[in-house]
Design a protein around this motif. Structure first.
Motif, PDB file in Angstrom:
ATOM      1  N   ALA A  52       0.725  -1.332   0.140  1.00 26.48           N
ATOM      2  CA  ALA A  52      -0.012   0.181  -0.110  1.00 26.48           C
ATOM      3  C   ALA A  52       0.866   1.158   0.128  1.00 26.48           C
ATOM      4  O   ALA A  52       0.317   2.362  -0.563  1.00 26.48           O
ATOM      5  N   GLU A  53       2.101   1.215   0.709  1.00 23.45           N
ATOM      6  CA  GLU A  53       2.866   2.168   0.780  1.00 23.45           C
ATOM      7  C   GLU A  53       3.642   2.566  -0.609  1.00 23.45           C
ATOM      8  O   GLU A  53       4.416   3.569  -0.620  1.00 23.45           O
ATOM      9  N   GLY A  54       3.763   1.615  -1.756  1.00 24.51           N
ATOM     10  CA  GLY A  54       4.161   1.805  -2.756  1.00 24.51           C
ATOM     11  C   GLY A  54       5.517   0.900  -3.027  1.00 24.51           C
ATOM     12  O   GLY A  54       5.916   0.665  -1.969  1.00 24.51           O
ATOM     13  N   THR A  55       5.937   0.786  -4.221  1.00 22.74           N
ATOM     14  CA  THR A  55       6.957  -0.084  -4.512  1.00 22.74           C
ATOM     15  C   THR A  55       8.104   0.752  -5.143  1.00 22.74           C
ATOM     16  O   THR A  55       7.566   1.267  -6.394  1.00 22.74           O
ATOM     17  N   ALA A  56       9.411   0.832  -4.874  1.00 24.15           N
ATOM     18  CA  ALA A  56      10.187   1.437  -5.694  1.00 24.15           C
ATOM     19  C   ALA A  56      10.695   0.717  -6.844  1.00 24.15           C
ATOM     20  O   ALA A  56      11.105  -0.348  -6.655  1.00 24.15           O
ATOM     21  N   LEU A  57      10.661   1.188  -8.134  1.00 26.51           N
ATOM     22  CA  LEU A  57      10.881   0.467  -9.291  1.00 26.51           C
ATOM     23  C   LEU A  57      12.169   1.361  -9.751  1.00 26.51           C
ATOM     24  O   LEU A  57      12.024   2.432 -10.081  1.00 26.51           O
ATOM     25  N   PHE A  58      13.165   0.531 -10.333  1.00 18.88           N
ATOM     26  CA  PHE A  58      14.327   1.528 -11.029  1.00 18.88           C
ATOM     27  C   PHE A  58      14.060   1.446 -12.327  1.00 18.88           C
ATOM     28  O   PHE A  58      13.619   0.662 -13.261  1.00 18.88           O
ATOM     29  N   LEU A  59      14.395   2.657 -13.141  1.00 18.91           N
ATOM     30  CA  LEU A  59      14.366   2.714 -14.638  1.00 18.91           C
ATOM     31  C   LEU A  59      15.552   2.885 -15.135  1.00 18.91           C
ATOM     32  O   LEU A  59      16.525   3.555 -14.762  1.00 18.91           O
TER      33      LEU A  59
ATOM     34  N   GLY B 161      12.485  -2.237 -12.879  1.00 13.86           N
ATOM     35  CA  GLY B 161      12.448  -3.306 -11.990  1.00 13.86           C
ATOM     36  C   GLY B 161      13.860  -3.435 -11.133  1.00 13.86           C
ATOM     37  O   GLY B 161      13.775  -2.218 -10.621  1.00 13.86           O
ATOM     38  N   ALA B 162      14.190  -4.537 -10.822  1.00 10.59           N
ATOM     39  CA  ALA B 162      15.332  -4.458  -9.665  1.00 10.59           C
ATOM     40  C   ALA B 162      16.398  -3.785 -10.330  1.00 10.59           C
ATOM     41  O   ALA B 162      16.768  -3.763 -11.533  1.00 10.59           O
ATOM     42  N   CYS B 163      17.375  -3.537  -9.138  1.00  9.53           N
ATOM     43  CA  CYS B 163      18.535  -2.542  -9.839  1.00  9.53           C
ATOM     44  C   CYS B 163      19.829  -3.440  -9.247  1.00  9.53           C
ATOM     45  O   CYS B 163      20.889  -3.039  -9.364  1.00  9.53           O
ATOM     46  N   MET B 164      19.643  -4.957  -9.629  1.00 11.89           N
ATOM     47  CA  MET B 164      20.715  -5.711  -9.270  1.00 11.89           C
ATOM     48  C   MET B 164      21.759  -5.629 -10.271  1.00 11.89           C
ATOM     49  O   MET B 164      21.506  -5.609 -11.628  1.00 11.89           O
ATOM     50  N   GLY B 165      23.042  -4.992  -9.838  1.00 14.72           N
ATOM     51  CA  GLY B 165      24.090  -4.930 -10.901  1.00 14.72           C
ATOM     52  C   GLY B 165      23.861  -3.657 -11.711  1.00 14.72           C
ATOM     53  O   GLY B 165      24.803  -3.557 -12.477  1.00 14.72           O
ATOM     54  N   CYS B 166      23.103  -2.673 -11.326  1.00 17.33           N
ATOM     55  CA  CYS B 166      22.760  -1.496 -12.273  1.00 17.33           C
ATOM     56  C   CYS B 166      23.851  -0.509 -12.036  1.00 17.33           C
ATOM     57  O   CYS B 166      24.373  -0.453 -10.778  1.00 17.33           O
ATOM     58  N   ASP B 167      23.786   0.220 -12.915  1.00 11.40           N
ATOM     59  CA  ASP B 167      24.939   1.550 -12.864  1.00 11.40           C
ATOM     60  C   ASP B 167      24.223   2.790 -12.458  1.00 11.40           C
ATOM     61  O   ASP B 167      23.503   3.305 -13.030  1.00 11.40           O
ATOM     62  N   LEU B 168      24.661   3.100 -11.034  1.00 12.93           N
ATOM     63  CA  LEU B 168      24.053   4.399 -10.539  1.00 12.93           C
ATOM     64  C   LEU B 168      25.100   5.282 -10.197  1.00 12.93           C
ATOM     65  O   LEU B 168      25.169   6.034  -9.120  1.00 12.93           O
ATOM     66  N   ARG B 169      26.300   5.147 -10.685  1.00 12.90           N
ATOM     67  CA  ARG B 169      27.515   6.123 -10.505  1.00 12.90           C
ATOM     68  C   ARG B 169      26.909   7.613 -10.269  1.00 12.90           C
ATOM     69  O   ARG B 169      26.396   7.924 -11.370  1.00 12.90           O
ATOM     70  N   GLY B 170      27.211   8.236  -9.343  1.00 10.14           N
ATOM     71  CA  GLY B 170      26.959   9.845  -9.242  1.00 10.14           C
ATOM     72  C   GLY B 170      25.618  10.094  -9.089  1.00 10.14           C
ATOM     73  O   GLY B 170      25.162  11.114  -9.433  1.00 10.14           O
ATOM     74  N   ALA B 171      24.619   9.119  -9.086  1.00  9.95           N
ATOM     75  CA  ALA B 171      23.249   9.321  -9.220  1.00  9.95           C
ATOM     76  C   ALA B 171      22.892  10.230  -7.942  1.00  9.95           C
ATOM     77  O   ALA B 171      23.415  10.032  -6.890  1.00  9.95           O
ATOM     78  N   ILE B 172      21.980  11.021  -8.173  1.00 11.50           N
ATOM     79  CA  ILE B 172      21.452  11.935  -7.131  1.00 11.50           C
ATOM     80  C   ILE B 172      20.053  11.496  -6.805  1.00 11.50           C
ATOM     81  O   ILE B 172      19.203  11.553  -7.145  1.00 11.50           O
ATOM     82  N   LEU B 173      20.060  10.985  -5.519  1.00  8.15           N
ATOM     83  CA  LEU B 173      19.115  10.272  -4.906  1.00  8.15           C
ATOM     84  C   LEU B 173      18.858  10.351  -3.450  1.00  8.15           C
ATOM     85  O   LEU B 173      18.458   9.852  -2.828  1.00  8.15           O
ATOM     86  N   LEU B 174      18.822  11.929  -3.200  1.00 13.44           N
ATOM     87  CA  LEU B 174      18.477  12.347  -1.866  1.00 13.44           C
ATOM     88  C   LEU B 174      17.158  12.025  -1.274  1.00 13.44           C
ATOM     89  O   LEU B 174      16.261  12.341  -1.978  1.00 13.44           O
ATOM     90  N   GLY B 175      17.140  11.437  -0.277  1.00 11.11           N
ATOM     91  CA  GLY B 175      16.141  11.115   0.430  1.00 11.11           C
ATOM     92  C   GLY B 175      15.205  10.025  -0.087  1.00 11.11           C
ATOM     93  O   GLY B 175      13.841   9.849   0.027  1.00 11.11           O
ATOM     94  N   ALA B 176      15.744   9.453  -1.056  1.00 15.29           N
ATOM     95  CA  ALA B 176      14.924   8.053  -1.961  1.00 15.29           C
ATOM     96  C   ALA B 176      14.525   7.025  -1.099  1.00 15.29           C
ATOM     97  O   ALA B 176      15.326   6.887  -0.102  1.00 15.29           O
TER      98      ALA B 176
END
Length: 288
Positions: free
Chosen positions: A134-141, A170-185
């Motif tokens: 109900a609180e939502g699910t985080a999906l990576f793009l 979907g899942a972020c297994m092995g994904c590239d998030l170098r330098g990602a701006i994800l404050l408070g994510a």
């Protein structure tokens, strides 16, 4: 969990899907954006539109957006496929044009669909399943710049794949998030196994219960982040800024803490590299 909208090679409809992985793909635009930054012509017309090389997060359900806009730069046939694990979170996925006309959809009855897309702007509509939190699910793009490498990793044929595009959610297994701006994510219980988060800004992010085993957090900004109960086994935290972070109950087995500054970090109940459980009260350096 992995859902992919990707170009299809000639005479092939069945897709082999992989988790959200960028590998060595370099972004051409800012990497890392959250739900509040996503484009929506009614609610957020000045937001970002997913483009080639982008990586970001969308919240499915809860108060998050139920649609994601993206740009197609090259005409091709794109396909959508839902697997059993996807249906626990997603009831239906639609791809529509900018006018709102549905071009392709997939659900429990029709797992696979495809559509010919010309260059332009399109929207992916996401309908959460009844079993979704109900609180939502985080999906990576992630919008790949080159399908060839991703296809090879997933075991698909490389012929006629060069230059193809894929939009993965979907899942972020092995994904590239170098330098990602994800404050408070909100990344609670996210699958971040072996993800590349070097130099990422996760200040105040909530990773409680996430699986980040083997992930690379070198020089990542994790101050005030919630990492309680997070699986960080064999993760690389060298140079990460963790001041004020909550690692209570986290699994740090196999982590080299020599180059990690743990000042101000809550380690109560955490599993240390040598297998001991930190049961100390402040000062927490009694654990080390």
């Amino acid at each position: 969990m992995s859902l992919s909208l990707r170009t299809l090679p000639a005479l092939a409809l069945a897709l082999v899907l992989s988790a959200c992985g960028g590998g060595s793909v370099e972004p051409v635009t800012q990497k890392g954006f959250g739900p509040s930054q996503l484009y929506d012509p009614a609610r957020n017309p000045t937001g970002r539109v997913l483009q080639e090389g982008d990586t970001g997060i969308v919240m499915l359900g809860g108060s998050g957006p139920q649609q994601v806009w993206f740009e197609i730069g090259e005409a091709a046939t794109y396909g959508v496929e839902l697997e059993d694990e996807d249906l626990a979170t997603l009831a239906r996925v639609e791809v529509a044009n900018a006018s709102g006309q549905t071009l392709a959809w997939a659900d429990a009855a029709q797992r696979t669909a495809s559509a010919d897309l010309a260059p332009g702007r399109y929207v992916m509509r996401l309908a959460p399943a009844a079993t979704a939190p109900a609180e939502g699910t985080a999906l990576f793009l992630h919008f790949d710049a080159d399908e060839a490498e991703a296809g090879a990793k997933a075991g698909t044929a490389k012929t006629a794949e060069a230059g193809r595009k894929s939009l993965q959610i979907g899942a972020c297994m092995g994904c590239d998030l170098r330098g990602a701006i994800l404050l408070g994510a909100d990344l609670r219980k996210a699958d971040l196994r072996k993800a590349d988060l070097r130099d990422a800004n996760l200040h105040g992010a909530n990773l409680a219960g996430a699986n980040a085993a083997g992930a690379d957090f070198r020089r990542a900004k994790l101050q005030a982040a919630n990492l309680s109960g997070t699986n960080l086994a064999s993760a690389d935290l060298a140079g990460a800024y963790l001041f004020g972070a909550n690692l209570a109950g986290a699994d740090l087995s196999g982590v080299d803490l020599v180059k990690v500054n743990l000042t101000g970090v809550d380690l109560r109940g955490a599993t240390l590299p040598d297998g001991r459980i930190c049961a100390a009260v402040p000062p927490l350096d009694l654990c080390m």
